[in-house]
Design a protein around this motif. Structure first.
Motif, PDB file in Angstrom:
ATOM      1  N   ASP A  15     101.952  26.506  15.344  1.00  0.00           N
ATOM      2  CA  ASP A  15     101.499  26.067  14.034  1.00  0.00           C
ATOM      3  C   ASP A  15     100.089  25.477  14.108  1.00  0.00           C
ATOM      4  OD1 ASP A  15     101.406  23.666  11.830  1.00  0.00           O
ATOM      5  OD2 ASP A  15     102.548  25.398  11.115  1.00  0.00           O
ATOM      6  N   TYR A  16      99.212  25.995  13.276  1.00  0.00           N
ATOM      7  CA  TYR A  16      97.795  25.628  13.271  1.00  0.00           C
ATOM      8  C   TYR A  16      97.595  24.139  13.040  1.00  0.00           C
ATOM      9  CZ  TYR A  16      92.882  25.859  11.617  1.00  0.00           C
ATOM     10  OH  TYR A  16      91.540  25.686  11.433  1.00  0.00           O
ATOM     11  N   HIS A  17      98.291  23.552  12.068  1.00  0.00           N
ATOM     12  CA  HIS A  17      98.090  22.141  11.730  1.00  0.00           C
ATOM     13  C   HIS A  17      98.955  21.216  12.575  1.00  0.00           C
ATOM     14  CE1 HIS A  17      95.306  22.752   8.476  1.00  0.00           C
ATOM     15  NE2 HIS A  17      96.106  23.624   7.909  1.00  0.00           N
ATOM     16  N   GLU A  18     100.081  21.726  13.062  1.00  0.00           N
ATOM     17  CA  GLU A  18     100.915  20.863  13.893  1.00  0.00           C
ATOM     18  C   GLU A  18     100.215  20.499  15.194  1.00  0.00           C
ATOM     19  OE1 GLU A  18     105.539  20.412  15.360  1.00  0.00           O
ATOM     20  OE2 GLU A  18     104.742  22.409  14.987  1.00  0.00           O
ATOM     21  N   ARG A  19      99.323  21.365  15.684  1.00  0.00           N
ATOM     22  CA  ARG A  19      98.574  21.041  16.895  1.00  0.00           C
ATOM     23  C   ARG A  19      97.691  19.822  16.666  1.00  0.00           C
ATOM     24  NH1 ARG A  19      98.883  26.805  17.814  1.00  0.00           N
ATOM     25  NH2 ARG A  19      97.121  27.261  16.474  1.00  0.00           N
ATOM     26  N   THR A  20      97.107  19.713  15.471  1.00  0.00           N
ATOM     27  CA  THR A  20      96.322  18.520  15.159  1.00  0.00           C
ATOM     28  C   THR A  20      97.213  17.290  15.085  1.00  0.00           C
ATOM     29  OG1 THR A  20      94.783  19.889  13.877  1.00  0.00           O
ATOM     30  CG2 THR A  20      94.672  17.515  13.536  1.00  0.00           C
ATOM     31  N   SER A  21      98.375  17.428  14.452  1.00  0.00           N
ATOM     32  CA  SER A  21      99.311  16.309  14.357  1.00  0.00           C
ATOM     33  C   SER A  21      99.766  15.854  15.737  1.00  0.00           C
ATOM     34  CB  SER A  21     100.522  16.731  13.518  1.00  0.00           C
ATOM     35  OG  SER A  21     101.460  15.677  13.429  1.00  0.00           O
ATOM     36  N   LEU A  22     100.023  16.826  16.621  1.00  0.00           N
ATOM     37  CA  LEU A  22     100.423  16.494  17.994  1.00  0.00           C
ATOM     38  C   LEU A  22      99.317  15.742  18.714  1.00  0.00           C
ATOM     39  CD1 LEU A  22     102.126  16.793  20.615  1.00  0.00           C
ATOM     40  CD2 LEU A  22     101.161  19.096  20.851  1.00  0.00           C
ATOM     41  N   LEU A  23      98.082  16.209  18.545  1.00  0.00           N
ATOM     42  CA  LEU A  23      96.969  15.627  19.285  1.00  0.00           C
ATOM     43  C   LEU A  23      96.527  14.278  18.735  1.00  0.00           C
ATOM     44  CD1 LEU A  23      95.078  18.922  20.008  1.00  0.00           C
ATOM     45  CD2 LEU A  23      95.818  17.290  21.730  1.00  0.00           C
ATOM     46  N   GLN A  24      96.870  13.963  17.485  1.00  0.00           N
ATOM     47  CA  GLN A  24      96.488  12.638  16.988  1.00  0.00           C
ATOM     48  C   GLN A  24      97.237  11.549  17.753  1.00  0.00           C
ATOM     49  OE1 GLN A  24      97.480  11.235  13.068  1.00  0.00           O
ATOM     50  NE2 GLN A  24      99.337  12.477  12.951  1.00  0.00           N
ATOM     51  N   TRP A  25      98.449  11.847  18.226  1.00  0.00           N
ATOM     52  CA  TRP A  25      99.160  10.902  19.075  1.00  0.00           C
ATOM     53  C   TRP A  25      98.378  10.674  20.356  1.00  0.00           C
ATOM     54  CZ3 TRP A  25     104.553   9.145  18.685  1.00  0.00           C
ATOM     55  CH2 TRP A  25     105.111   9.414  17.431  1.00  0.00           C
ATOM     56  N   ARG A  26      97.874  11.750  20.923  1.00  0.00           N
ATOM     57  CA  ARG A  26      97.098  11.634  22.154  1.00  0.00           C
ATOM     58  C   ARG A  26      95.869  10.762  21.929  1.00  0.00           C
ATOM     59  NH1 ARG A  26      92.681  14.065  24.791  1.00  0.00           N
ATOM     60  NH2 ARG A  26      92.980  14.177  27.042  1.00  0.00           N
ATOM     61  N   MET A  27      95.175  10.964  20.815  1.00  0.00           N
ATOM     62  CA  MET A  27      93.938  10.239  20.586  1.00  0.00           C
ATOM     63  C   MET A  27      94.193   8.757  20.308  1.00  0.00           C
ATOM     64  SD  MET A  27      92.144  12.673  21.336  1.00  0.00           S
ATOM     65  CE  MET A  27      90.778  11.528  21.440  1.00  0.00           C
ATOM     66  N   VAL A  28      95.336   8.429  19.689  1.00  0.00           N
ATOM     67  CA  VAL A  28      95.674   7.018  19.504  1.00  0.00           C
ATOM     68  C   VAL A  28      95.847   6.341  20.861  1.00  0.00           C
ATOM     69  CG1 VAL A  28      97.469   5.434  18.702  1.00  0.00           C
ATOM     70  CG2 VAL A  28      96.669   7.271  17.208  1.00  0.00           C
ATOM     71  N   PHE A  29      96.520   7.014  21.780  1.00  0.00           N
ATOM     72  CA  PHE A  29      96.704   6.458  23.116  1.00  0.00           C
ATOM     73  C   PHE A  29      95.370   6.379  23.870  1.00  0.00           C
ATOM     74  CE2 PHE A  29     101.225   7.489  22.521  1.00  0.00           C
ATOM     75  CZ  PHE A  29     101.803   6.339  23.018  1.00  0.00           C
ATOM     76  N   VAL A  30      94.502   7.371  23.675  1.00  0.00           N
ATOM     77  CA  VAL A  30      93.182   7.331  24.301  1.00  0.00           C
ATOM     78  C   VAL A  30      92.423   6.096  23.835  1.00  0.00           C
ATOM     79  CG1 VAL A  30      90.902   8.426  24.329  1.00  0.00           C
ATOM     80  CG2 VAL A  30      92.931   9.794  24.763  1.00  0.00           C
ATOM     81  N   GLY A  31      92.441   5.851  22.522  1.00  0.00           N
ATOM     82  CA  GLY A  31      91.740   4.685  21.995  1.00  0.00           C
ATOM     83  C   GLY A  31      92.305   3.382  22.530  1.00  0.00           C
ATOM     84  N   ALA A  32      93.635   3.275  22.544  1.00  0.00           N
ATOM     85  CA  ALA A  32      94.266   2.048  23.043  1.00  0.00           C
ATOM     86  C   ALA A  32      93.964   1.845  24.519  1.00  0.00           C
ATOM     87  CB  ALA A  32      95.774   2.110  22.817  1.00  0.00           C
ATOM     88  N   ALA A  33      94.085   2.920  25.305  1.00  0.00           N
ATOM     89  CA  ALA A  33      93.864   2.797  26.749  1.00  0.00           C
ATOM     90  C   ALA A  33      92.415   2.475  27.065  1.00  0.00           C
ATOM     91  CB  ALA A  33      94.277   4.094  27.448  1.00  0.00           C
ATOM     92  N   THR A  34      91.486   3.096  26.333  1.00  0.00           N
ATOM     93  CA  THR A  34      90.069   2.822  26.572  1.00  0.00           C
ATOM     94  C   THR A  34      89.743   1.364  26.271  1.00  0.00           C
ATOM     95  OG1 THR A  34      89.512   5.108  26.012  1.00  0.00           O
ATOM     96  CG2 THR A  34      87.711   3.514  26.010  1.00  0.00           C
ATOM     97  N   ALA A  35      90.282   0.867  25.161  1.00  0.00           N
ATOM     98  CA  ALA A  35      90.037  -0.533  24.799  1.00  0.00           C
ATOM     99  C   ALA A  35      90.640  -1.477  25.832  1.00  0.00           C
ATOM    100  CB  ALA A  35      90.616  -0.813  23.415  1.00  0.00           C
ATOM    101  N   ILE A  36      91.884  -1.200  26.246  1.00  0.00           N
ATOM    102  CA  ILE A  36      92.551  -2.064  27.217  1.00  0.00           C
ATOM    103  C   ILE A  36      91.837  -2.042  28.562  1.00  0.00           C
ATOM    104  CG2 ILE A  36      94.678  -2.375  28.555  1.00  0.00           C
ATOM    105  CD1 ILE A  36      96.192  -1.383  26.049  1.00  0.00           C
ATOM    106  N   ALA A  37      91.515  -0.819  29.034  1.00  0.00           N
ATOM    107  CA  ALA A  37      90.850  -0.688  30.329  1.00  0.00           C
ATOM    108  C   ALA A  37      89.473  -1.340  30.308  1.00  0.00           C
ATOM    109  CB  ALA A  37      90.724   0.788  30.714  1.00  0.00           C
ATOM    110  N   GLY A  38      88.772  -1.184  29.172  1.00  0.00           N
ATOM    111  CA  GLY A  38      87.440  -1.744  29.080  1.00  0.00           C
ATOM    112  C   GLY A  38      87.410  -3.260  29.081  1.00  0.00           C
ATOM    113  N   VAL A  39      88.543  -3.887  28.766  1.00  0.00           N
ATOM    114  CA  VAL A  39      88.635  -5.349  28.757  1.00  0.00           C
ATOM    115  C   VAL A  39      89.403  -5.864  29.970  1.00  0.00           C
ATOM    116  CG1 VAL A  39      89.531  -7.328  27.504  1.00  0.00           C
ATOM    117  CG2 VAL A  39      88.447  -5.467  26.251  1.00  0.00           C
ATOM    118  N   ALA A  40      90.552  -5.243  30.268  1.00  0.00           N
ATOM    119  CA  ALA A  40      91.457  -5.773  31.292  1.00  0.00           C
ATOM    120  C   ALA A  40      90.882  -5.656  32.697  1.00  0.00           C
ATOM    121  CB  ALA A  40      92.805  -5.058  31.218  1.00  0.00           C
ATOM    122  N   ALA A  41      90.309  -4.491  33.034  1.00  0.00           N
ATOM    123  CA  ALA A  41      89.811  -4.309  34.397  1.00  0.00           C
ATOM    124  C   ALA A  41      88.709  -5.316  34.743  1.00  0.00           C
ATOM    125  CB  ALA A  41      89.332  -2.873  34.600  1.00  0.00           C
TER     126      ALA A  41
END
Length: 460
Positions: free
Chosen positions: A148-174
């Motif tokens: 599904d053309y649009h479901e791939r975007t929906s799937l990847l938005q989960w990935r990008m939320v985790f990318v944002g959270a991990a980048t913020a955490i790593a950028g502060v915690a480390a």
């Protein structure tokens, strides 16, 4: 004629648990990208007495290795036949090797100078290799989970939320862990940080491995029997992939320049070195908050239209930040929030459009070549990003920037301060505008909007 994505006969819905499991893997992607970039150079020059130029070589060398390694890993995962699927065994291989190699990078051996550089270089190269075993197959999976053309975007938005959270955490915690035993840290605090981040990597990678156990595989095409060079020739002939790679590289280059410029922008334009942290938060924050908006926009205006909006937002915020000297630090943070909103959109859409290219190629050829596409994509993107600091450094040199050591306070000429401002704003704004032009040449479209029967993978 504009190529289209063939409508799926019965596109399976990716279960919520699989979406979550896949997204968790992005903690590895974001953390491994952020922590060495923030700390490795300083660790070598200030704790292991490695000459700065040699430390730079150690940090950059894996980027060159990626150009060779990533396509090979992609090819290997394409040809893998396993009850676990073609990609998941590689996720497990990365999970078993990367955390160990990462810890060894920051283990603080009783070495200094060139021997220390050799030690860190070998360990960091091993870490980069282990990371490729995970990352390349990981990025190939969305194109095989759903038709599904649009479901791939929906799937990847989960990935990008985790990318944002991990980048913020790593950028502060480390950095916080490193500085927990002194203002600039100690070898012991670097070791502690290495242990903590290695544990985060392990949990993230195992989470992705187990979380995608029930991931659907659409069509399950067989691996391409051609050799790697023949598959490169196929990729070279896929115009949609080439245009998408080109516009992604321009966008990533602009982001890399801004990241390299951020400490200088905070120090010399805003006048507060500590503003680097808040600027970083402003850039990353929208990645966690605006994904539903970009998913909606991709449905409303198609992915190409949404990409143009996102890139224009990115470029507009960057260009408007040129007025920071007149309005002050608060204005800069507002503009970086706008930039972060655009970056969130282009990042999500890049991966969603790549998944489309992979899905169309598999549907057209009946062959599994996702690993080759993602391997080349990852290698090229990584190599281009490495040039961001170089371009900003050249901008500073042209402006007459005066280098110094920590114990010295150097008054920069006006031309250098201007160069910092231009390097943070005008240069990336112009570069990102180029991606808007490239997006107009990208022709892979939503089958619900375009009904042309033209062959996929062509442009214009």
């Amino acid at each position: 004629m504009s190529p289209v994505i063939a409508p799926a006969m019965a596109a399976p819905t990716v279960p919520r648990g699989v979406r979550l499991g896949y997204g968790v893997g992005s903690f590895c992607t974001a953390t491994f990208g952020a922590v060495p970039g923030l700390l490795l150079l300083f660790y070598m020059t200030n704790f292991l007495a490695v000459p700065a130029w040699l430390a730079g070589v150690v940090v950059t060398a894996p980027k060159v290795w990626d150009l060779l390694l990533n396509p090979m890993v992609g090819r290997w995962s394409d040809r893998t036949s396993s009850r676990l699927g073609p990609r998941r065994p590689w996720l497990l291989a990365g999970a078993c090797t990367l955390p160990i190699a990462f810890f060894l990078v920051f283990a603080g051996p009783p070495l200094t100078g060139v021997p220390a550089a050799l030690y860190v270089g070998v360990c960091f190269m091993a870490a980069a290799t282990a990371y490729a075993l995970f990352e390349v197959p990981y990025k190939a999976m969305p194109g095989e989970m759903t038709d599904d053309y649009h479901e791939r975007t929906s799937l990847l938005q989960w990935r990008m939320v985790f990318v944002g959270a991990a980048t913020a955490i790593a950028g502060v915690a480390a950095p916080a862990i490193v500085n927990s035993q002194g203002e600039s840290g100690t070898l012991a605090s670097y070791r502690l940080m290495g242990v903590v981040i290695a544990a985060v990597l392990l949990a993230s990678m195992l989470g992705a491995f187990f979380g995608t156990a029930k991931a659907p595989m659409t069509g399950a095409p067989e691996a391409d029997g051609g050799n790697l060079f023949k598959q490169f020739a196929v990729v070279k002939g896929n115009k949609a992939f080439l245009w998408l790679t080109a516009l992604s590289c321009t966008q990533q280059l602009a982001v890399a320049i801004m990241l390299a410029a951020a400490p200088y922008f905070a120090t010399y334009t805003i006048g507060d070195p500590k503003a680097t942290t808040t600027l970083f938060a402003a850039l990353v924050g929208p990645m966690m908050l605006t994904m539903p908006m970009w998913t909606w926009l991709s449905r409303r205006f198609d992915k190409r239209g949404a990409m143009i909006i996102a890139a224009a937002t990115f470029s507009g915020g960057t260009g408007l930040a040129l007025a920071t000297p007149f309005f002050g630090g608060w204005y800069a943070h507002v503009m970086i929030l706008l930039v972060g909103t655009g970056v969130a959109g282009v990042t999500l859409l890049q991966f969603s459009m790549l998944a489309d290219v992979i899905a169309v190629d598999a549907a057209t050829t009946g062959k599994r070549r996702a690993g080759v596409f993602t391997g080349l994509w990852t290698a090229i993107e990584s190599g281009v990003s490495a040039f961001g600091a170089l371009i900003f450094g050249l901008t500073l040199t042209i402006g007459g920037f005066v280098s110094s050591v920590a114990s010295q306070r150097v008054e920069q000429p006006d031309s250098a301060v201007t160069a910092v401002l231009i390097g943070q704003t005008a240069v990336p704004a112009v570069i990102i505008l180029l991606s808007v032009v490239m997006t107009l040449r990208y022709q892979l479209r939503d089958p619900g909007r375009v009904v042309s029967p033209a062959a996929p993978g062509t442009a214009g």
